[in-house]
Scaffold this active site. Structure first.
Site, short mmCIF file in Angstrom:
data_model
loop_
_atom_site.label_atom_id
_atom_site.label_comp_id
_atom_site.label_asym_id
_atom_site.label_seq_id
_atom_site.Cartn_x
_atom_site.Cartn_y
_atom_site.Cartn_z
N HIS A 1 -2.68 1.36 6.85
CA HIS A 1 -3.02 1.28 5.43
C HIS A 1 -3.16 2.69 4.86
O HIS A 1 -3.60 3.61 5.56
CB HIS A 1 -4.31 0.49 5.22
CG HIS A 1 -4.59 0.16 3.78
ND1 HIS A 1 -3.91 -0.84 3.10
CD2 HIS A 1 -5.44 0.72 2.87
CE1 HIS A 1 -4.35 -0.90 1.86
NE2 HIS A 1 -5.27 0.04 1.69
N HIS B 1 -5.74 1.97 -4.53
CA HIS B 1 -4.80 1.43 -3.54
C HIS B 1 -4.41 0.00 -3.89
O HIS B 1 -5.02 -0.65 -4.75
CB HIS B 1 -5.41 1.48 -2.14
CG HIS B 1 -6.57 0.55 -1.91
ND1 HIS B 1 -6.77 -0.16 -0.74
CD2 HIS B 1 -7.63 0.21 -2.72
CE1 HIS B 1 -7.89 -0.86 -0.82
NE2 HIS B 1 -8.42 -0.66 -2.00
N CYS C 1 0.82 -1.22 0.00
CA CYS C 1 0.00 0.00 0.00
C CYS C 1 0.85 1.27 0.00
O CYS C 1 0.65 2.17 -0.83
CB CYS C 1 -1.00 -0.03 1.17
SG CYS C 1 -0.28 0.08 2.82
#
Length: 350
Positions: free
Chosen positions: A314, A326, A266
Site C-alpha cells: 500500500h 490515499h 492506491c
C-alpha cells in the site's frame, strides 16, 4: 505502397506474423476489457481471538497484494503490445524492401528478355530460393557486378525479415503467457475482494463508517511509536503540484487497477498525481518505493510517498500535519487518514 507507423538508498527502518501478432494483441485487449464476473471463494479462517476489524485488515492486505501483482502484469502486457507494434512495423518495412529488390531484379530480367534471351543466372535470382543461387558457383561466374550486388542485398533483406518475424513470434508467445497470467491475477483480486466485502458487510453500520485500514491492535501500537512530524513545506514545486492534484480528486472511488482520472487504486493515485506534475512514476507500490530518495519519517514533507506493510502493498502521499491522502480500499473513496494508520516500511521522495 503500404503505410507504416513511425515509430535504494538508506532510509527509514521501521521495517507468421503481422496479422497473427495484431490479432493476438487485439484478443488480449478484449480479454482484459471484458466483464468482471464475481468468483466465489471461501473466506480464510480467522485466527483465534482475531476481531472483525483485524481480519478485515488482513483481507484487504491480501486484496492489495493481488492488485499490485495484477498491475505489474498489466504494465508488462502494455510494454509487450508496444514492442509487438514496433516489430510489426519493422517487418512491414522489411517486406517492402524485399519486394523492391525483387522488382529490381525482375526489371533486369525483362531487359535481358527483350534483348533476346534470359540469362540462366537471372532465372536463379528470381527463384523462390535466392539463397540457393549463392551456392551455384557457375551461375555466379556469369553474373555481372550489378546483379551480384542486388542478389546480396536481397539475401540480407530476407535474412533481416526472417529475424524480425522470429522476434515478433517470441513477443507473441510472451504476450500470450502474460495475458493468461492477467486472468489468474484478476481472479485472485476478485476472490480477495469478495471475502473482504463479506467481512465488511458483517460489521454494523457504525463500525463500517468508522473503519480505517490498520484498525487492528498492531497498527495502534505502531502509531504510538511515531515521531513528532514537523509541519514542513513540500520538498519541490513538482511535489507541491502532485499534492494539489491528489487533493483535487478527493472523494473519487477506489477501483482496483484504476489510474484515474475518475477512479484509482492506491498506486494508481500516486502515479496520476505525479503525472499531473510532470513526473513519471512506475505503476506499482513496490516499484514506487524505489522511485526516489528514501528519507526518515521525521523528515517527511508534503508529496513524499509513504509505503506501508512489509510487502510494500500500500502507498499513500504525505500531505503534512501528520496526514496522508490515499485510495484506501474498495468501497471507500480517496481521503485523508493519519500517516500512522498502518505499519510504515519506507518514505520515498520522488
Amino acid at each position: 505502397m503500404a503505410s507504416h507507423r513511425r515509430a535504494p538508498q538508506p532510509g527509514l527502518a521501521v521495517r507468421t506474423t503481422r496479422v497473427t501478432v495484431l490479432s493476438a494483441a487485439a484478443a488480449a485487449t478484449a480479454a482484459l476489457s471484458g466483464g468482471t464476473a464475481q468468483i466465489a471463494a471461501a473466506d480464510p479462517a480467522p485466527a483465534a481471538g482475531q476481531d472483525t476489524a483485524t481480519r478485515l485488515d488482513a483481507l484487504y492486505q491480501q486484496a492489495e497484494q493481488a492488485t499490485e501483482r495484477y498491475d505489474a502484469a498489466q504494465e508488462r502486457a502494455t510494454r509487450l503490445r508496444a514492442d509487438l507494434a514496433t516489430l510489426q512495423d519493422r517487418a512491414a518495412q522489411g517486406q517492402q524492401r524485399v519486394n523492391e529488390l525483387r522488382d529490381d531484379l525482375g526489371a533486369l530480367a525483362a531487359e535481358q528478355y527483350r534483348g533476346g534471351a534470359l540469362d540462366p543466372s537471372l532465372a536463379l535470382l528470381l527463384s523462390d530460393d535466392p539463397e540457393r543461387s549463392l551456392d551455384q558457383a557457375a551461375a555466379l561466374d556469369r553474373l555481372g557486378a550489378r546483379q551480384t550486388q542486388q542478389l546480396h542485398q536481397l539475401q540480407a533483406a530476407e535474412r533481416a525479415l526472417d529475424g524480425q518475424r522470429s522476434q515478433a513470434a517470441g513477443k507473441l508467445a510472451e504476450l500470450t503467457q502474460t495475458t493468461a497470467e492477467l486472468g489468474r491475477r484478476k481472479a485472485a483480486v476478485q476472490r480477495a475482494l469478495a471475502a473482504a466485502n463479506r467481512a465488511l458487510t458483517a460489521l454494523s453500520p457504525a463500525q463500517r463508517a468508522g473503519y480505517t485500514p490498520g484498525a487492528g491492535d498492531r497498527a495502534s501500537r505502531d502509531r504510538a511509536l511515531l515521531p513528532d512530524l514537523p509541519d514542513l513545506p513540500a520538498a519541490s514545486g513538482r511535489a507541491a503540484l502532485a499534492v494539489a492534484a491528489a487533493r483535487q480528486v478527493l472523494g473519487a472511488p477506489y477501483v482496483w487497477g484504476a489510474t484515474g482520472p475518475h477512479a484509482f487504486d492506491c498506486s494508481g493515485l500516486m502515479q496520476y498525481a505525479y503525472g499531473r506534475a510532470g513526473v513519471a512514476l512506475p505503476r506499482t507500490s513496490q516499484e514506487q518505493m524505489n522511485a526516489g530518495r528514501r528519507v526518515p519519517l521525521d523528515q517527511a514533507r508534503p508529496g513524499d510517498l509513504v509505503i506501508y506493510r512489509g510487502d510494500a502493498s500500500h502507498v499513500a502521499m504525505y500531505v503534512g500535519g501528520g496526514r496522508v491522502i490515499h485510495a484506501p480500499y474498495p468501497g471507500a473513496r480517496v481521503r485523508y487518514d493519519p500517516v500512522g494508520m498502518m505499519p510504515i516500511t519506507a518514505v520515498t521522495r520522488p
